[in-house]
Design an enzyme around this catalytic site. Structure first.
Site, short mmCIF file in Angstrom:
data_model
loop_
_atom_site.label_atom_id
_atom_site.label_comp_id
_atom_site.label_asym_id
_atom_site.label_seq_id
_atom_site.Cartn_x
_atom_site.Cartn_y
_atom_site.Cartn_z
CG PHE A 31 -66.07 45.61 12.56
CD1 PHE A 31 -65.52 44.38 12.90
CD2 PHE A 31 -65.22 46.70 12.39
CE1 PHE A 31 -64.15 44.23 13.04
CE2 PHE A 31 -63.85 46.55 12.53
CZ PHE A 31 -63.32 45.32 12.86
CB VAL A 32 -67.20 48.07 17.81
CG1 VAL A 32 -68.71 48.24 17.82
CG2 VAL A 32 -66.80 46.78 18.54
CG ASP A 59 -68.15 38.05 16.65
OD1 ASP A 59 -69.37 38.27 16.68
OD2 ASP A 59 -67.50 38.03 15.59
NE ARG A 104 -54.35 46.39 17.76
CZ ARG A 104 -55.07 45.28 17.75
NH1 ARG A 104 -56.06 45.13 18.60
NH2 ARG A 104 -54.82 44.31 16.90
N GLY A 134 -56.14 42.98 21.75
CA GLY A 134 -57.31 43.82 21.94
C GLY A 134 -57.60 44.28 23.35
CG ASP A 150 -57.32 45.39 14.96
OD1 ASP A 150 -57.97 44.57 15.66
OD2 ASP A 150 -56.75 45.06 13.91
CD GLU A 190 -60.83 37.54 24.44
OE1 GLU A 190 -60.51 38.68 24.08
OE2 GLU A 190 -60.68 36.54 23.71
CG ASP A 191 -60.78 42.15 22.39
OD1 ASP A 191 -61.15 40.96 22.54
OD2 ASP A 191 -60.21 42.53 21.35
P1 5GP Z 1 -64.89 35.09 18.40
O1 5GP Z 1 -63.88 34.01 18.46
O2 5GP Z 1 -65.70 35.26 19.67
O3 5GP Z 1 -65.78 34.97 17.19
O4 5GP Z 1 -64.12 36.45 18.10
C1 5GP Z 1 -63.35 37.06 19.03
C2 5GP Z 1 -62.31 37.93 18.38
O5 5GP Z 1 -62.76 38.46 17.11
C3 5GP Z 1 -62.02 39.14 19.24
O6 5GP Z 1 -61.01 38.87 20.19
C4 5GP Z 1 -61.64 40.18 18.21
O7 5GP Z 1 -60.27 40.08 17.91
C5 5GP Z 1 -62.42 39.82 16.98
N1 5GP Z 1 -63.67 40.61 16.86
C6 5GP Z 1 -64.94 40.14 16.94
N2 5GP Z 1 -65.82 41.13 16.75
C7 5GP Z 1 -65.10 42.26 16.57
C8 5GP Z 1 -65.47 43.64 16.34
O8 5GP Z 1 -66.63 44.05 16.27
N3 5GP Z 1 -64.43 44.50 16.21
C9 5GP Z 1 -63.12 44.13 16.26
N4 5GP Z 1 -62.21 45.08 16.13
N5 5GP Z 1 -62.75 42.84 16.49
C10 5GP Z 1 -63.73 41.92 16.63
#
Ligand code: 5GP
Length: 177
Positions: free
Chosen positions: A153-154, A104, A166, A46, A160, A100-101
């Site tokens: 969700f984005v 969440d 992407r 990402g 992606d 990081e992208d």
């Molecule tokens: P976390 O471990 O913080 O819950 O999630 C992180 C990962 O979840 C990110 O690196 C990404 O891959 C995915 N993710 C979380 N929210 C989104 C979102 O809104 N859109 C997309 N495309 N990926 C997300």
């Protein structure tokens, strides 16, 4: 409005806003990491566009490397396991900057942070393009945040949906319908 597979998305953060913010963050990094020779660690997939755009504006001596978090279901237990792959250089005594992208829940970042910390770096800083504060349940230290967004969700600019989207230069958000 665009469609990716079964979902519809609308533009949320235009390309220009992203690029201006990326430049601002790079300038802060240049000030904060003077004489520290930071080692950037971009988290794939990402963050690849974000890391590239950010890196172009870094003017202090620095290195970059890319890591990937593999998530898999452990058949022996019910837990989802994570594995960080691609650390092929020493992080010991380095000023590590994780790119990081999106953060969440914070689980992925916490795992990366702990794995990097075990290598005894001089410092660990975290840059994330996007943060969803309402969704974050693990208290993670974010040093540089591009945009705080609502819990939706984005896609786009590296992020992606089922592998697609992407390549979009802007960030899009899922529509309500
Ligand atoms: P976390 O471990 O913080 O819950 O999630 C992180 C990962 O979840 C990110 O690196 C990404 O891959 C995915 N993710 C979380 N929210 C989104 C979102 O809104 N859109 C997309 N495309 N990926 C997300």
């Amino acid at each position: 409005m665009i469609q990716i597979e079964d979902l519809k998305f609308e533009e949320f953060i235009p390309e220009n806003n992203i690029l201006n913010r990326v430049k601002e963050i790079s300038e802060k990094i240049n000030t904060d990491f003077t004489n520290k020779k930071p080692l950037f660690l971009g988290i794939l997939n990402g963050s690849f566009l974000f890391a590239a755009d950010l890196f172009k504006h870094i003017s202090v001596p620095c290195e970059i490397s890319f890591l990937k978090v593999n998530s898999y279901i452990n058949t022996e237990s019910t837990g989802k396991m994570k594995e960080l792959i691609g650390i092929n250089q020493s992080l010991t005594d380095r000023h590590v900057v994780i790119i990081e992208d999106i953060v969440d829940t914070g689980r992925t970042l916490q795992y990366i942070f702990d794995t990097v910390k075990a290598e005894n770096p001089a410092s660990i800083s975290v840059i994330t393009l996007l943060h969803k504060p309402e969704a974050t349940i693990i208290p993670v230290k974010l040093d540089y945040v591009g945009f705080e967004i609502k819990n939706e969700f984005v896609v786009g600019y590296g992020l992606d949906y089922n592998g697609y989207g992407r390549n979009l230069p802007a960030i899009y958000i899922k529509t309500k319908d």
